[in-house]
Design a protein around this motif. Structure first.
Motif, PDB file in Angstrom:
ATOM      1  N   TYR A  10      84.901  -4.300 -35.586  1.00 12.36           N
ATOM      2  CA  TYR A  10      85.143  -4.573 -36.931  1.00 12.36           C
ATOM      3  C   TYR A  10      84.309  -5.351 -37.363  1.00 12.36           C
ATOM      4  O   TYR A  10      83.290  -6.419 -37.199  1.00 12.36           O
ATOM      5  CB  TYR A  10      86.824  -4.908 -37.170  1.00 12.36           C
ATOM      6  CG  TYR A  10      87.534  -3.781 -37.016  1.00 12.36           C
ATOM      7  CD1 TYR A  10      87.521  -2.470 -36.931  1.00 12.36           C
ATOM      8  CD2 TYR A  10      89.119  -4.601 -36.829  1.00 12.36           C
ATOM      9  CE1 TYR A  10      88.934  -1.716 -36.846  1.00 12.36           C
ATOM     10  CE2 TYR A  10      89.884  -3.036 -36.049  1.00 12.36           C
ATOM     11  CZ  TYR A  10      89.479  -1.976 -36.113  1.00 12.36           C
ATOM     12  OH  TYR A  10      90.638  -1.013 -35.716  1.00 12.36           O
ATOM     13  N   THR A  14      85.153  -5.514 -44.180  1.00 18.96           N
ATOM     14  CA  THR A  14      85.875  -5.246 -44.286  1.00 18.96           C
ATOM     15  C   THR A  14      87.364  -5.861 -43.969  1.00 18.96           C
ATOM     16  O   THR A  14      88.811  -4.750 -44.084  1.00 18.96           O
ATOM     17  CB  THR A  14      86.340  -3.648 -43.051  1.00 18.96           C
ATOM     18  OG1 THR A  14      85.982  -3.974 -42.230  1.00 18.96           O
ATOM     19  CG2 THR A  14      84.100  -3.090 -43.560  1.00 18.96           C
ATOM     20  N   ASP A  17      89.715  -4.390 -46.882  1.00 18.34           N
ATOM     21  CA  ASP A  17      90.222  -3.263 -47.099  1.00 18.34           C
ATOM     22  C   ASP A  17      90.688  -2.938 -45.560  1.00 18.34           C
ATOM     23  O   ASP A  17      92.196  -1.838 -45.802  1.00 18.34           O
ATOM     24  CB  ASP A  17      88.953  -2.479 -47.076  1.00 18.34           C
ATOM     25  CG  ASP A  17      88.585  -2.141 -48.319  1.00 18.34           C
ATOM     26  OD1 ASP A  17      89.432  -2.895 -49.560  1.00 18.34           O
ATOM     27  OD2 ASP A  17      87.506  -2.337 -49.040  1.00 18.34           O
ATOM     28  N   ARG A  18      91.168  -3.641 -44.420  1.00 18.35           N
ATOM     29  CA  ARG A  18      91.797  -3.048 -43.123  1.00 18.35           C
ATOM     30  C   ARG A  18      93.161  -3.804 -43.819  1.00 18.35           C
ATOM     31  O   ARG A  18      93.810  -2.683 -43.103  1.00 18.35           O
ATOM     32  CB  ARG A  18      91.291  -3.751 -41.856  1.00 18.35           C
ATOM     33  CG  ARG A  18      90.110  -2.874 -41.130  1.00 18.35           C
ATOM     34  CD  ARG A  18      89.490  -3.190 -40.295  1.00 18.35           C
ATOM     35  NE  ARG A  18      88.317  -4.385 -40.716  1.00 18.35           N
ATOM     36  CZ  ARG A  18      88.891  -5.399 -40.284  1.00 18.35           C
ATOM     37  NH1 ARG A  18      90.116  -6.089 -39.041  1.00 18.35           N
ATOM     38  NH2 ARG A  18      87.485  -6.746 -40.364  1.00 18.35           N
ATOM     39  N   HIS A  21      94.829  -0.684 -45.886  1.00 17.86           N
ATOM     40  CA  HIS A  21      94.987   0.711 -45.295  1.00 17.86           C
ATOM     41  C   HIS A  21      95.680   0.704 -43.427  1.00 17.86           C
ATOM     42  O   HIS A  21      96.037   1.491 -42.636  1.00 17.86           O
ATOM     43  CB  HIS A  21      93.592   1.070 -44.370  1.00 17.86           C
ATOM     44  CG  HIS A  21      92.701   1.931 -45.605  1.00 17.86           C
ATOM     45  ND1 HIS A  21      93.471   2.990 -46.841  1.00 17.86           N
ATOM     46  CD2 HIS A  21      91.911   0.846 -46.390  1.00 17.86           C
ATOM     47  CE1 HIS A  21      92.514   2.635 -47.478  1.00 17.86           C
ATOM     48  NE2 HIS A  21      91.755   1.958 -47.450  1.00 17.86           N
ATOM     49  N   PHE A  71      91.575   4.777 -40.981  1.00 24.06           N
ATOM     50  CA  PHE A  71      90.305   3.193 -41.197  1.00 24.06           C
ATOM     51  C   PHE A  71      89.004   4.073 -41.079  1.00 24.06           C
ATOM     52  O   PHE A  71      88.258   3.985 -41.744  1.00 24.06           O
ATOM     53  CB  PHE A  71      90.945   2.398 -39.908  1.00 24.06           C
ATOM     54  CG  PHE A  71      91.643   1.121 -39.884  1.00 24.06           C
ATOM     55  CD1 PHE A  71      92.427   0.803 -41.161  1.00 24.06           C
ATOM     56  CD2 PHE A  71      91.150   0.644 -38.755  1.00 24.06           C
ATOM     57  CE1 PHE A  71      93.609   0.185 -41.238  1.00 24.06           C
ATOM     58  CE2 PHE A  71      92.329  -0.611 -38.856  1.00 24.06           C
ATOM     59  CZ  PHE A  71      93.430  -0.985 -40.399  1.00 24.06           C
ATOM     60  N   ASN A  75      85.913   4.339 -43.969  1.00 28.55           N
ATOM     61  CA  ASN A  75      84.384   3.643 -43.747  1.00 28.55           C
ATOM     62  C   ASN A  75      84.959   2.569 -42.726  1.00 28.55           C
ATOM     63  O   ASN A  75      84.169   1.416 -43.766  1.00 28.55           O
ATOM     64  CB  ASN A  75      83.950   3.779 -44.520  1.00 28.55           C
ATOM     65  CG  ASN A  75      83.236   5.009 -44.374  1.00 28.55           C
ATOM     66  OD1 ASN A  75      83.036   5.639 -43.589  1.00 28.55           O
ATOM     67  ND2 ASN A  75      83.032   5.957 -45.696  1.00 28.55           N
ATOM     68  N   LEU A  76      86.045   1.487 -42.169  1.00 28.08           N
ATOM     69  CA  LEU A  76      86.475   0.707 -42.467  1.00 28.08           C
ATOM     70  C   LEU A  76      86.066  -0.019 -41.056  1.00 28.08           C
ATOM     71  O   LEU A  76      86.397  -0.831 -40.483  1.00 28.08           O
ATOM     72  CB  LEU A  76      87.826   0.504 -42.039  1.00 28.08           C
ATOM     73  CG  LEU A  76      88.094   0.559 -43.913  1.00 28.08           C
ATOM     74  CD1 LEU A  76      89.454   0.168 -43.829  1.00 28.08           C
ATOM     75  CD2 LEU A  76      87.540  -0.430 -45.083  1.00 28.08           C
TER      76      LEU A  76
END
Length: 94
Positions: A10, A14, A17-18, A21, A71, A75-76
């Motif tokens: 990672y 991101t 956004d993680r 989600h 994820f 696109n994380l």
């Protein structure tokens, strides 16, 4: 059935956004754990990624499964490395 060690990488970009989600990602993982496909998973404490252990008939089917991860769909995940693993001792050994 073969065991695969999957390493997710990672980036800090991101992280927010993680967080959004993560509940869906963890629900997906919980379903796989219940079915016996996922053996164990968890993030690295430094936030750089995660380690997931899966049972899968082959690498191709694992790749298809990983594409379903929330994820991945968002696109994380910056990088995925999946390698077949042959435990000799411990909880996952035959």
């Amino acid at each position: 059935m073969p065991i695969f060690a999957v390493h997710y990488a990672y980036s800090e970009a991101t992280a927010a956004d993680r967080d959004v989600h993560r509940p869906e990602h963890r629900a997906w993982l919980a379903g796989l754990l219940e079915s016996g496909t996922l053996l164990s998973s968890g993030p690295y404490p430094d936030g750089s990624g995660a380690l997931l252990l899966f049972r899968s008939p082959d690498a191709g089917q694992l790749k298809d499964l990983l594409a379903q991860d929330p994820f991945a769909r968002a696109n994380l995940i910056d990088e995925v490395r999946a390698v077949e693993w042959a435990p000799v001792f411990g909880a996952f050994a035959p």
